[in-house]
Each structure stands twice: as C-alpha cells, then as structure tokens.
Design a protein around this motif. Structure first.
Motif: not given
Length: 318
Positions: A245, A237-238, A217-222, A241, A214-215
């Motif tokens: 994770a 932030q990336a 996915a957010e980090a890769y998006a950032l 995050c 889950d973490g």
C-alpha cells in the motif's frame, strides 16, 4: 371469567356510563378517548348525551390494550385507522425503548463512576461526563477524522475509515468504558487536526493517497485476524499488503531498499495524540481490534522482518 355485555338501551345504543361499566373503566376514561377522537360516538340522545354502538366496546378494549403498552395516542390512532400499522408501531416502540434503555445504562455507569472515584477526581470526571450527550454521540470523533483525512480522498473511503476508526458506545457500558469514551470525546473536541499526524492513516507525500488508504484497509483487516488468533508480529500476507500500500502510494515497489526507507518514516510518524486516541478506543471496545492495534502489529512485523518474503526463508510453524 368474562361476562357478555348487558342489553343496550331501547335504541340499541349505550350511554357513556353503560359503556364504561361494560368495559370496566371509568366514565372519565371513555370521555377522554372520545374527546381524543379514538372512540367515535354513534350519535347523541334527544337530551344531547353521548351514545355508543355495541362495536365501541371492542374498540375501547383494543385502545386499552394498546395503551397498557404505553403507546402514545397518536400511535394508537394509527393502529385503529390501519390494520397493517401495528407491526410498524411495535417496531418503532422497540427502537425507542432500546434507545431509552441504552441511555439509562449509560447514566447508571456514569453515576457509578462518580460514586467510586475520590473527591479529587470527581470534579474532572463530572466535567468530562457532562460534555457527552445522553445517549452518547460519536459526532465529535467523526468530525475529527473528516478534518484529519486528506481533502480529496474518495467519500467511500472516508466513510469506511470513520466507521472503522470511531468506536461505538457500548450498549451496557462499564464505568471504565464511560470514562474512556468521555476522554476520547474531549480529546477529539480539543485537538487541532492541522497539527495531528494520525499514525496509521498519515497521508504521506505520495501521489495516490486513495491507493494508500485502500491498501491499508486490507492490511489492517488481515492484521486484525492475526491479532484475534493471538499470533505475534510476523512476515506474511498482512505485512506484504501493508508495504505494498505504501509502495503504491509512492509509485514504487516492495523491495529491501523501500522497506529500509519506510521503517524509519513510519516510526517517526508515531504521534502521542493518536497513540492516546487508539488506547482510549481500545478501552471503549476491548473486545474489538482497532486500526491502531493493527498498525502497531504491522509496524512491529516490519521492524522485526525488514526483508520481503522473497528474500528470506519461509517461516516455519506458521
């Protein structure tokens, strides 16, 4: 200039020849549509010949118009039976035509690839291309990721990872993209997932793999946004995050000591097979960032900036 149909026979009906003449088609065409059930007869003459009412002319013209669009007889019948079916039939034909065009464009690029290569390369490329269906399928890549990912990962995460990790074949591919896709297909077909360490999604020995994924996915998006903006690996932030994770998966917290332990672990997790996977995926869809490129950016950011932001001065010019 259109002409009104001439008078019908004394009984108010037309023979098959008269209907064919009014519709400017052959008798054979009228007979075919009658035998197919698309053009009902109004009756038969005393001699057993087919007779048609005046409404048959408009119906025949509609049938001809639909057939000029290459609609199959079954679809024409749907439109004739239900007035509201035309929109669905058109949408279905557009989807089918789009699929056919995509397959043709794929074949064109594949043939160009074979045409442009050397005789020594041709046999290998022909083998690679021949193993890919037309239109190309991503089933082998999706199956590979289902085997690689942790067995108890929630289904929603598995679906999200596969959607992000598996490149879709381009609608209008270049020969280079066809070759990359074929090589990616061969790579995932032949790989042994039990021996793979999938780089950016490696299931570390933490207690909470779902938290890790889950973490990530957010980090890769950032990180993807950072890459799209052309920014070099940097704190932010990336990266926070990304580290969070991994910390959550290990029931730990982001700290200088955790980052010092995490960095060599991630560097050791770099796997040649997965590196090749992400390189090929990036060639298939060069306009998109991949999970692999996001992971590489984050790992470079972590390696170059091992201290949490609370422990360093805020970067300038960001």
């Amino acid at each position: 200039m259109s002409h009104s149909p001439g008078p019908a026979s004394p009984d108010g009906r037309w023979s098959i020849g008269e209907l064919a003449e009014h519709a400017n088609v052959t008798v054979k065409t009228v007979r075919y549509y009658s035998d197919s059930g698309l053009l009902p007869e109004a009756g038969r003459s005393s001699g057993g010949h087919r007779r048609y009412g005046a409404e048959a002319l408009e119906r025949l013209r509609l049938i001809r118009s639909l057939r000029t669009l290459d609609l199959p007889v079954t679809e024409v019948e749907r439109v004739l039976d239900r007035e509201d079916a035309l929109e669905d039939v058109i949408a279905g034909q557009l989807r089918q035509l789009g699929s056919q065009l995509a397959a043709l464009r794929w074949r064109e690029a594949a043939l160009q690839l074979l045409h442009d290569c050397t005789p020594e390369e041709r046999a290998d490329r022909l083998r690679l291309i021949g193993a890919v269906s037309s239109p190309p399928s991503t089933d082998a890549m999706a199956r590979f990721w289902r085997l690689v990912l942790p067995p108890r990962l929630p289904a929603r995460l598995v679906s999200a990872i596969i959607e992000a990790a598996v490149p879709q074949p381009p609608d209008d591919p270049s020969p280079t993209q066809v070759l990359a896709f074929a090589r990616l297909h061969a790579l995932t077909e032949a790989a042994r997932p039990d021996l793979c360490r999938p780089g950016p999604t490696r299931p570390y020995e933490g207690l909470h793999p779902a938290l890790l994924y889950d973490g990530l996915a957010e980090a890769y998006a950032l990180a993807s946004a950072e890459l799209a903006a052309g920014r070099p690996p940097r704190p932010g932030q990336a990266l926070d995050c990304f580290v969070a994770a991994h910390a959550a998966a290990h029931e730990s917290k982001d700290s200088p000591s955790f980052r010092r332990r995490l960095t060599p672990t991630l560097l050791q997790a770099v796997d040649p097979l997965m590196a090749r996977y992400w390189n090929l995926a990036a060639t298939v869809t060069p306009q998109e960032t991949t999970m692999g490129s996001s992971h590489t950016w984050l790992l470079a950011a972590l390696t170059g900036h091992p201290e949490p932001r609370d422990n360093i001065e805020a970067p300038t010019g960001s």
